[in-house]
Design a protein around this motif. Structure first.
Motif, PDB file in Angstrom:
ATOM      1  N   ASP A 193     -60.857  -6.449  81.786  1.00 21.97           N
ATOM      2  CA  ASP A 193     -60.230  -5.057  82.987  1.00 21.97           C
ATOM      3  C   ASP A 193     -60.593  -4.883  84.603  1.00 21.97           C
ATOM      4  O   ASP A 193     -59.645  -3.766  85.049  1.00 21.97           O
ATOM      5  N   GLY A 194     -61.760  -4.862  84.586  1.00 24.21           N
ATOM      6  CA  GLY A 194     -62.497  -4.580  86.157  1.00 24.21           C
ATOM      7  C   GLY A 194     -61.537  -5.526  87.235  1.00 24.21           C
ATOM      8  O   GLY A 194     -61.183  -5.299  87.970  1.00 24.21           O
ATOM      9  N   GLU A 195     -60.542  -7.294  86.362  1.00 22.39           N
ATOM     10  CA  GLU A 195     -60.855  -7.699  87.136  1.00 22.39           C
ATOM     11  C   GLU A 195     -59.177  -7.109  87.086  1.00 22.39           C
ATOM     12  O   GLU A 195     -58.446  -7.365  88.376  1.00 22.39           O
ATOM     13  N   LEU A 196     -58.010  -6.751  86.407  1.00 22.30           N
ATOM     14  CA  LEU A 196     -57.525  -6.071  86.873  1.00 22.30           C
ATOM     15  C   LEU A 196     -57.196  -4.723  87.653  1.00 22.30           C
ATOM     16  O   LEU A 196     -56.483  -4.751  88.340  1.00 22.30           O
ATOM     17  N   GLN A 197     -57.657  -3.960  87.477  1.00 23.40           N
ATOM     18  CA  GLN A 197     -58.071  -3.275  88.194  1.00 23.40           C
ATOM     19  C   GLN A 197     -58.510  -3.309  89.610  1.00 23.40           C
ATOM     20  O   GLN A 197     -58.242  -2.200  90.558  1.00 23.40           O
ATOM     21  N   ALA A 198     -59.372  -4.425  90.170  1.00 24.63           N
ATOM     22  CA  ALA A 198     -59.620  -4.549  91.136  1.00 24.63           C
ATOM     23  C   ALA A 198     -58.459  -5.801  91.587  1.00 24.63           C
ATOM     24  O   ALA A 198     -58.194  -4.847  92.684  1.00 24.63           O
TER      25      ALA A 198
END
Length: 251
Positions: A193-198
């Protein structure tokens, strides 16, 4: 030798005194007496001073205070076929002394046995995870079921609390592995989810910079300022691809 003579009146008076003395009963505030007249139920008396005629009347003393007893450890097989030992504590009191005496023999023992069977029956309908995580709901279910069955006996079950759930060692290790796998799953989901937001933020930044070509040059200069502040001997200067394409085209 001294002789004593008793008249008929004196003897009768003594008999009356003995009968009255033997007929006196004192019931405390939390006690009631279920009185039978010639074997048939008459009334419930108390608290305070009560007269019970010997031979003709009999009385059974009932305590109305809340009674607490432990349910012995019960072998329970949960819905997902896991064997556990569960013990509980039950709080109940007599609300109808007449029913508690007439409708059931030894209401204490009857309530205890019913509590054991109800505990096994209710917990056997749930899985182990529910038994460990939803204890308050299970307490309410057991209390409701037990209270409905003891209502005909004049007994009110006010509360049931599961005290301890005993699980064998192999199942404890399996639960630990399951919990570890669950934590790893959550960590991977959070990382993804962090990678997607980044990536979404980078896309927004690229779109913003693409709207004005001078913004990219300002970003280059800011990058050079940051690198120079670290006192590096080597500076890698990013060269725009568009410039390289222009040079290649001129050749």
């Amino acid at each position: 030798m001294i002789g004593f003579t008793f008249s008929f009146g004196t003897i009768l008076f003594l008999i009356v005194i003995v009968i009255v003395a033997s007929s006196i009963r004192v019931f405390r505030e939390y006690e009631r007496g279920v009185v039978f007249l010639l074997g048939r139920f008459w009334k419930v008396k108390g608290p305070g001073l009560v007269l019970i005629m010997p031979v003709v009347q009999q009385v059974v003393r009932i305590d109305l205070r809340t009674i607490v007893f432990d349910v012995p450890p019960q072998d329970v097989i949960t819905r997902d076929n896991v064997s556990v030992k569960v013990n509980a504590v039950v709080y109940f009191r007599v609300v109808d002394p007449e029913k508690a005496v007439i409708q059931v023999a030894r209401f204490m023992e009857a309530t205890s046995q019913l509590s054991q069977t109800t505990l096994r029956a209710v917990l056997g309908k749930h899985e182990l995870d529910a038994l460990l995580a939803e204890r308050e709901q299970l307490n309410a279910d057991i209390q409701k079921t037990l209270d409905a069955q003891t209502d005909a006996w004049g007994i009110k079950v006010s509360n049931v609390e599961i005290k301890h759930v005993d699980i064998n060692e192999s199942m404890i290790r399996a639960i630990a592995r399951q919990a570890e796998a669950e934590r790893e799953r959550r960590a991977k989901i959070i990382h993804a989810d962090g990678e997607l937001q980044a990536s979404q933020k980078l896309l927004q930044a690229a779109q913003t910079l693409a709207q004005e070509p001078q913004a990219m040059h300002l970003r280059y200069l800011q990058t050079l300022t940051t690198i120079a502040a670290d006192k590096n001997s080597t500076i890698v200067f990013p060269l725009p691809i568009d410039l390289l394409n222009t040079l290649l085209t001129r050749r």
